[in-house]
Design an enzyme around this catalytic site. Structure first.
Site, PDB file in Angstrom:
ATOM      1  N   ASN A 213      16.869  21.406  -6.085  1.00  0.00           N
ATOM      2  CA  ASN A 213      16.934  20.991  -7.480  1.00  0.00           C
ATOM      3  C   ASN A 213      15.573  21.144  -8.166  1.00  0.00           C
ATOM      4  OD1 ASN A 213      19.664  20.199  -7.732  1.00  0.00           O
ATOM      5  ND2 ASN A 213      19.227  18.243  -6.721  1.00  0.00           N
TER       6      ASN A 213
ATOM      7  N   CYS B 216      26.678  22.863  -5.174  1.00  0.00           N
ATOM      8  CA  CYS B 216      26.621  22.927  -6.637  1.00  0.00           C
ATOM      9  C   CYS B 216      27.717  23.865  -7.102  1.00  0.00           C
ATOM     10  CB  CYS B 216      25.249  23.424  -7.085  1.00  0.00           C
ATOM     11  SG  CYS B 216      25.148  23.691  -8.866  1.00  0.00           S
TER      12      CYS B 216
ATOM     13  N   HIS C  89      29.676  11.491  -6.768  1.00  0.00           N
ATOM     14  CA  HIS C  89      29.891  11.412  -8.211  1.00  0.00           C
ATOM     15  C   HIS C  89      30.394  10.038  -8.592  1.00  0.00           C
ATOM     16  CE1 HIS C  89      29.371  15.722  -9.087  1.00  0.00           C
ATOM     17  NE2 HIS C  89      29.838  15.875  -7.865  1.00  0.00           N
TER      18      HIS C  89
ATOM     19  N   ASN D 146      25.410  11.656  -8.893  1.00  0.00           N
ATOM     20  CA  ASN D 146      25.652  12.319 -10.167  1.00  0.00           C
ATOM     21  C   ASN D 146      26.547  11.387 -10.985  1.00  0.00           C
ATOM     22  OD1 ASN D 146      24.669  15.241  -9.453  1.00  0.00           O
ATOM     23  ND2 ASN D 146      26.012  14.653  -7.766  1.00  0.00           N
TER      24      ASN D 146
ATOM     25  N   GLU E 298      22.815  14.754 -13.774  1.00  0.00           N
ATOM     26  CA  GLU E 298      22.859  15.250 -12.405  1.00  0.00           C
ATOM     27  C   GLU E 298      21.731  14.676 -11.561  1.00  0.00           C
ATOM     28  OE1 GLU E 298      24.037  19.154 -11.199  1.00  0.00           O
ATOM     29  OE2 GLU E 298      24.244  19.786 -13.290  1.00  0.00           O
TER      30      GLU E 298
ATOM     31  N   CYS F 197      28.206  20.880 -15.057  1.00  0.00           N
ATOM     32  CA  CYS F 197      28.188  20.520 -13.637  1.00  0.00           C
ATOM     33  C   CYS F 197      29.580  20.789 -13.082  1.00  0.00           C
ATOM     34  CB  CYS F 197      27.803  19.052 -13.454  1.00  0.00           C
ATOM     35  SG  CYS F 197      27.876  18.482 -11.728  1.00  0.00           S
ATOM     36  N   GLY F 198      29.703  21.800 -12.217  1.00  0.00           N
ATOM     37  CA  GLY F 198      31.001  22.199 -11.702  1.00  0.00           C
ATOM     38  C   GLY F 198      31.636  21.155 -10.803  1.00  0.00           C
TER      39      GLY F 198
ATOM     40  N   GLY G 261      30.963  18.069 -10.812  1.00  0.00           N
ATOM     41  CA  GLY G 261      31.234  16.921 -11.670  1.00  0.00           C
ATOM     42  C   GLY G 261      32.527  17.071 -12.444  1.00  0.00           C
TER      43      GLY G 261
END
Length: 281
Positions: free
Chosen positions: A66, A75, A166, A197, A215, A224-225, A227
Protein backbone atom coordinates in the site's frame (compact mmCIF):
# COMPACT_ATOMS: atom_id res chain seq x y z
CA UNK A 1 19.20 1.56 -9.68
CA UNK A 2 16.54 2.00 -12.37
CA UNK A 3 13.14 0.25 -12.22
CA UNK A 4 10.84 0.00 -15.22
CA UNK A 5 7.16 0.35 -14.37
CA UNK A 6 3.71 0.66 -15.89
CA UNK A 7 0.88 2.55 -14.25
CA UNK A 8 -2.72 1.32 -14.39
CA UNK A 9 -5.92 2.36 -12.70
CA UNK A 10 -9.26 0.71 -11.99
CA UNK A 11 -11.88 3.45 -11.65
CA UNK A 12 -9.23 5.85 -10.37
CA UNK A 13 -7.78 3.40 -7.84
CA UNK A 14 -4.26 3.61 -9.26
CA UNK A 15 -1.27 1.29 -9.08
CA UNK A 16 2.36 1.01 -10.12
CA UNK A 17 2.89 -2.42 -11.77
CA UNK A 18 6.33 -4.05 -11.69
CA UNK A 19 7.52 -7.05 -13.72
CA UNK A 20 8.78 -9.32 -10.92
CA UNK A 21 8.57 -12.62 -12.84
CA UNK A 22 12.28 -13.44 -12.44
CA UNK A 23 12.25 -13.73 -8.64
CA UNK A 24 9.83 -14.82 -5.91
CA UNK A 25 10.33 -11.81 -3.61
CA UNK A 26 9.38 -8.20 -4.40
CA UNK A 27 12.02 -6.16 -6.22
CA UNK A 28 11.79 -3.27 -3.79
CA UNK A 29 11.19 -2.71 -0.10
CA UNK A 30 8.00 -1.27 1.42
CA UNK A 31 9.96 1.91 2.15
CA UNK A 32 10.78 2.42 -1.54
CA UNK A 33 7.16 1.64 -2.42
CA UNK A 34 6.08 4.51 -0.15
CA UNK A 35 8.44 6.84 -2.04
CA UNK A 36 7.14 5.67 -5.42
CA UNK A 37 3.50 6.18 -4.34
CA UNK A 38 4.11 9.76 -3.17
CA UNK A 39 2.04 12.04 -5.41
CA UNK A 40 4.45 14.97 -5.12
CA UNK A 41 7.91 13.39 -4.92
CA UNK A 42 7.26 10.06 -6.66
CA UNK A 43 5.10 8.56 -9.39
CA UNK A 44 1.90 8.74 -7.37
CA UNK A 45 -0.33 5.74 -6.66
CA UNK A 46 -2.47 3.95 -4.10
CA UNK A 47 -0.07 1.00 -4.15
CA UNK A 48 2.70 -0.97 -5.89
CA UNK A 49 1.80 -4.37 -7.36
CA UNK A 50 4.32 -7.09 -8.20
CA UNK A 51 3.76 -9.75 -10.90
CA UNK A 52 5.66 -12.71 -9.44
CA UNK A 53 6.17 -16.31 -10.59
CA UNK A 54 3.25 -18.63 -9.86
CA UNK A 55 3.05 -20.76 -6.73
CA UNK A 56 1.37 -24.12 -6.11
CA UNK A 57 0.38 -24.58 -9.73
CA UNK A 58 -0.88 -21.05 -10.39
CA UNK A 59 0.11 -18.98 -13.42
CA UNK A 60 1.38 -16.01 -11.42
CA UNK A 61 1.53 -14.66 -7.89
CA UNK A 62 0.55 -11.19 -6.70
CA UNK A 63 2.00 -9.10 -3.90
CA UNK A 64 1.07 -5.52 -3.15
CA UNK A 65 2.43 -2.76 -0.94
CA UNK A 66 0.00 0.00 0.00
CA UNK A 67 0.91 3.67 -0.19
CA UNK A 68 1.83 3.55 3.52
CA UNK A 69 4.07 0.49 3.07
CA UNK A 70 1.67 -2.02 4.62
CA UNK A 71 0.80 -5.22 2.75
CA UNK A 72 -2.85 -6.19 2.20
CA UNK A 73 -3.95 -9.72 1.43
CA UNK A 74 -5.58 -8.78 -1.87
CA UNK A 75 -6.95 -5.89 -3.91
CA UNK A 76 -9.92 -6.18 -6.26
CA UNK A 77 -9.13 -3.22 -8.50
CA UNK A 78 -5.46 -4.14 -8.32
CA UNK A 79 -5.92 -7.69 -9.55
CA UNK A 80 -7.85 -6.44 -12.59
CA UNK A 81 -4.93 -4.14 -13.36
CA UNK A 82 -2.49 -7.01 -12.79
CA UNK A 83 -4.38 -9.22 -15.27
CA UNK A 84 -4.07 -6.62 -18.01
CA UNK A 85 -0.42 -5.98 -17.10
CA UNK A 86 0.35 -9.70 -17.40
CA UNK A 87 -1.42 -9.78 -20.76
CA UNK A 88 0.70 -6.80 -21.82
CA UNK A 89 3.88 -8.59 -20.76
CA UNK A 90 2.84 -11.77 -22.57
CA UNK A 91 1.62 -9.92 -25.64
CA UNK A 92 -1.74 -11.72 -25.42
CA UNK A 93 -4.29 -9.02 -24.67
CA UNK A 94 -7.25 -10.97 -26.07
CA UNK A 95 -10.75 -11.31 -24.64
CA UNK A 96 -11.39 -14.61 -22.93
CA UNK A 97 -7.87 -15.06 -21.58
CA UNK A 98 -7.82 -15.91 -17.86
CA UNK A 99 -5.13 -16.40 -15.22
CA UNK A 100 -4.98 -18.27 -11.93
CA UNK A 101 -3.20 -15.90 -9.55
CA UNK A 102 -1.86 -16.79 -6.11
CA UNK A 103 -2.57 -14.07 -3.53
CA UNK A 104 -2.31 -13.89 0.24
CA UNK A 105 -6.11 -14.29 0.21
CA UNK A 106 -6.00 -17.48 -1.87
CA UNK A 107 -6.20 -18.20 -5.60
CA UNK A 108 -8.10 -15.56 -7.60
CA UNK A 109 -9.02 -15.94 -11.29
CA UNK A 110 -9.39 -12.77 -13.42
CA UNK A 111 -10.59 -13.01 -17.04
CA UNK A 112 -9.99 -10.43 -19.77
CA UNK A 113 -13.15 -9.10 -21.40
CA UNK A 114 -13.58 -6.60 -24.22
CA UNK A 115 -13.34 -2.81 -23.95
CA UNK A 116 -10.67 -2.85 -21.17
CA UNK A 117 -13.02 -4.76 -18.83
CA UNK A 118 -11.86 -7.58 -16.56
CA UNK A 119 -14.15 -9.99 -14.71
CA UNK A 120 -12.91 -11.66 -11.54
CA UNK A 121 -14.06 -14.67 -9.56
CA UNK A 122 -13.44 -13.24 -6.09
CA UNK A 123 -14.26 -16.46 -4.24
CA UNK A 124 -16.63 -16.94 -1.32
CA UNK A 125 -16.98 -14.30 1.39
CA UNK A 126 -15.97 -15.18 4.93
CA UNK A 127 -18.52 -14.06 7.47
CA UNK A 128 -17.68 -15.11 11.02
CA UNK A 129 -16.07 -12.71 13.47
CA UNK A 130 -12.95 -14.90 13.69
CA UNK A 131 -12.55 -14.89 9.91
CA UNK A 132 -12.87 -11.10 9.48
CA UNK A 133 -11.13 -10.77 12.04
CA UNK A 134 -12.99 -8.73 14.64
CA UNK A 135 -13.75 -9.03 18.33
CA UNK A 136 -17.33 -7.84 17.72
CA UNK A 137 -19.55 -10.72 18.82
CA UNK A 138 -18.65 -14.37 19.31
CA UNK A 139 -15.83 -15.74 17.10
CA UNK A 140 -18.08 -18.31 15.38
CA UNK A 141 -20.97 -15.91 14.69
CA UNK A 142 -21.67 -13.47 11.86
CA UNK A 143 -21.41 -9.75 12.55
CA UNK A 144 -24.60 -8.30 11.07
CA UNK A 145 -25.80 -4.81 12.01
CA UNK A 146 -24.03 -4.75 15.34
CA UNK A 147 -23.61 -1.46 17.16
CA UNK A 148 -20.13 0.09 17.16
CA UNK A 149 -19.16 3.36 18.84
CA UNK A 150 -16.90 5.41 16.55
CA UNK A 151 -16.22 9.14 16.75
CA UNK A 152 -18.79 9.67 19.48
CA UNK A 153 -21.58 8.09 17.42
CA UNK A 154 -23.19 4.65 17.36
CA UNK A 155 -23.03 2.95 13.93
CA UNK A 156 -24.71 -0.27 12.83
CA UNK A 157 -21.99 -2.29 11.10
CA UNK A 158 -21.82 -5.54 9.15
CA UNK A 159 -18.44 -7.20 8.71
CA UNK A 160 -17.28 -9.27 5.74
CA UNK A 161 -13.92 -10.67 4.67
CA UNK A 162 -13.11 -10.96 0.98
CA UNK A 163 -9.69 -12.23 1.98
CA UNK A 164 -9.20 -8.83 3.62
CA UNK A 165 -11.34 -7.23 6.36
CA UNK A 166 -14.29 -4.93 5.64
CA UNK A 167 -16.64 -3.02 7.90
CA UNK A 168 -19.80 -1.87 6.11
CA UNK A 169 -22.30 0.66 7.40
CA UNK A 170 -25.43 1.88 5.60
CA UNK A 171 -26.07 5.61 5.62
CA UNK A 172 -28.70 7.98 4.25
CA UNK A 173 -26.22 10.14 2.35
CA UNK A 174 -22.66 9.10 1.52
CA UNK A 175 -21.77 12.66 0.51
CA UNK A 176 -22.30 13.80 4.09
CA UNK A 177 -19.56 11.48 5.41
CA UNK A 178 -16.29 13.25 6.24
CA UNK A 179 -14.00 10.36 5.31
CA UNK A 180 -10.76 12.00 6.39
CA UNK A 181 -12.11 12.33 9.95
CA UNK A 182 -14.13 9.17 10.53
CA UNK A 183 -12.22 6.78 8.23
CA UNK A 184 -9.03 6.51 10.32
CA UNK A 185 -11.10 5.97 13.48
CA UNK A 186 -12.84 2.99 11.90
CA UNK A 187 -9.61 1.65 10.40
CA UNK A 188 -7.76 1.57 13.72
CA UNK A 189 -10.66 0.77 16.04
CA UNK A 190 -9.51 -1.76 18.66
CA UNK A 191 -12.20 -4.29 17.64
CA UNK A 192 -10.26 -4.83 14.38
CA UNK A 193 -6.91 -6.41 15.33
CA UNK A 194 -5.62 -6.23 11.73
CA UNK A 195 -7.25 -2.84 11.05
CA UNK A 196 -10.10 -2.67 8.52
CA UNK A 197 -11.36 -1.20 5.28
CA UNK A 198 -14.59 0.75 5.80
CA UNK A 199 -17.43 1.22 3.32
CA UNK A 200 -20.23 3.77 3.70
CA UNK A 201 -23.18 2.64 1.57
CA UNK A 202 -26.27 4.49 0.38
CA UNK A 203 -29.05 2.34 -1.08
CA UNK A 204 -30.29 4.09 -4.22
CA UNK A 205 -32.24 1.00 -5.30
CA UNK A 206 -31.92 -2.65 -4.25
CA UNK A 207 -29.85 -3.22 -7.41
CA UNK A 208 -27.88 0.06 -7.23
CA UNK A 209 -25.61 1.07 -4.36
CA UNK A 210 -23.57 4.22 -3.88
CA UNK A 211 -20.32 3.73 -1.98
CA UNK A 212 -17.52 5.72 -0.44
CA UNK A 213 -14.55 3.95 1.04
CA UNK A 214 -11.69 4.43 3.47
CA UNK A 215 -9.06 1.81 2.62
CA UNK A 216 -6.75 0.29 5.18
CA UNK A 217 -3.27 1.60 4.41
CA UNK A 218 -4.34 3.87 1.53
CA UNK A 219 -7.00 6.20 2.94
CA UNK A 220 -9.81 7.68 0.84
CA UNK A 221 -9.64 6.13 -2.62
CA UNK A 222 -11.79 6.51 -5.72
CA UNK A 223 -12.66 2.81 -5.79
CA UNK A 224 -12.22 -0.46 -3.90
CA UNK A 225 -13.10 -3.73 -5.63
CA UNK A 226 -13.10 -5.98 -2.57
CA UNK A 227 -15.07 -3.29 -0.75
CA UNK A 228 -17.74 -3.23 -3.47
CA UNK A 229 -17.99 -7.04 -3.23
CA UNK A 230 -18.20 -6.95 0.57
CA UNK A 231 -20.87 -4.23 0.43
CA UNK A 232 -23.17 -6.27 -1.82
CA UNK A 233 -22.72 -9.26 0.50
CA UNK A 234 -23.58 -7.01 3.47
CA UNK A 235 -26.59 -5.65 1.59
CA UNK A 236 -27.92 -9.16 1.02
CA UNK A 237 -27.26 -10.23 4.61
CA UNK A 238 -29.23 -7.24 5.92
CA UNK A 239 -32.04 -7.53 3.34
CA UNK A 240 -31.20 -4.17 1.79
CA UNK A 241 -29.91 -5.17 -1.65
CA UNK A 242 -30.18 -7.70 -4.44
CA UNK A 243 -27.46 -10.24 -5.20
CA UNK A 244 -26.73 -8.58 -8.55
CA UNK A 245 -25.88 -4.89 -8.16
CA UNK A 246 -24.24 -1.94 -9.76
CA UNK A 247 -21.99 -0.26 -7.21
CA UNK A 248 -21.27 3.39 -7.89
CA UNK A 249 -17.92 4.59 -6.55
CA UNK A 250 -16.36 8.06 -6.90
CA UNK A 251 -14.29 6.75 -9.85
CA UNK A 252 -17.10 4.91 -11.66
CA UNK A 253 -19.20 1.75 -11.46
CA UNK A 254 -18.57 -1.94 -10.84
CA UNK A 255 -20.91 -4.85 -11.51
CA UNK A 256 -21.05 -7.22 -8.53
CA UNK A 257 -22.87 -10.55 -8.38
CA UNK A 258 -23.04 -12.74 -5.27
CA UNK A 259 -24.17 -15.98 -6.87
CA UNK A 260 -26.88 -17.91 -5.10
CA UNK A 261 -25.77 -21.04 -6.98
CA UNK A 262 -22.18 -21.33 -5.75
CA UNK A 263 -22.01 -18.49 -3.16
CA UNK A 264 -19.02 -16.99 -4.99
CA UNK A 265 -18.74 -13.26 -5.69
CA UNK A 266 -18.07 -12.08 -9.23
CA UNK A 267 -16.81 -8.59 -10.06
CA UNK A 268 -16.59 -6.89 -13.46
CA UNK A 269 -14.97 -3.52 -14.09
CA UNK A 270 -12.32 -1.65 -16.08
CA UNK A 271 -8.53 -1.69 -15.85
CA UNK A 272 -6.80 1.01 -17.88
CA UNK A 273 -3.13 1.42 -18.73
CA UNK A 274 -2.04 5.03 -18.23
CA UNK A 275 1.70 5.25 -18.91
CA UNK A 276 5.05 3.49 -18.57
CA UNK A 277 8.41 4.85 -17.47
CA UNK A 278 11.62 4.45 -15.46
CA UNK A 279 11.96 5.16 -11.77
CA UNK A 280 15.38 6.10 -10.39
CA UNK A 281 16.34 4.99 -6.90
Amino acid sequence: MVIEFTKYHGLGNDFILLDNRHRSEPLISPEIAVQMCDRHFGIGADGVIFALPGQDGTDYAMRIFNADGSEPEMCGNGIRCLARFIAQLEGTETAGKSYRIHTLAGVITPRLEGDEQVSVDMGTPQLTAAQIPTTLGKPEEKVIEQSLEVGGKSWLVTCVSMGNPHCITFVENTDAIVLETIGPQFERHPVFPQRTNTEFIQIIRPDYLKMRVWERGAGATLACGTGACASVVAGVLTGKSDRLCTVELPGGCLKIHWSETDERVYMTGPAKRVFSGSYFI
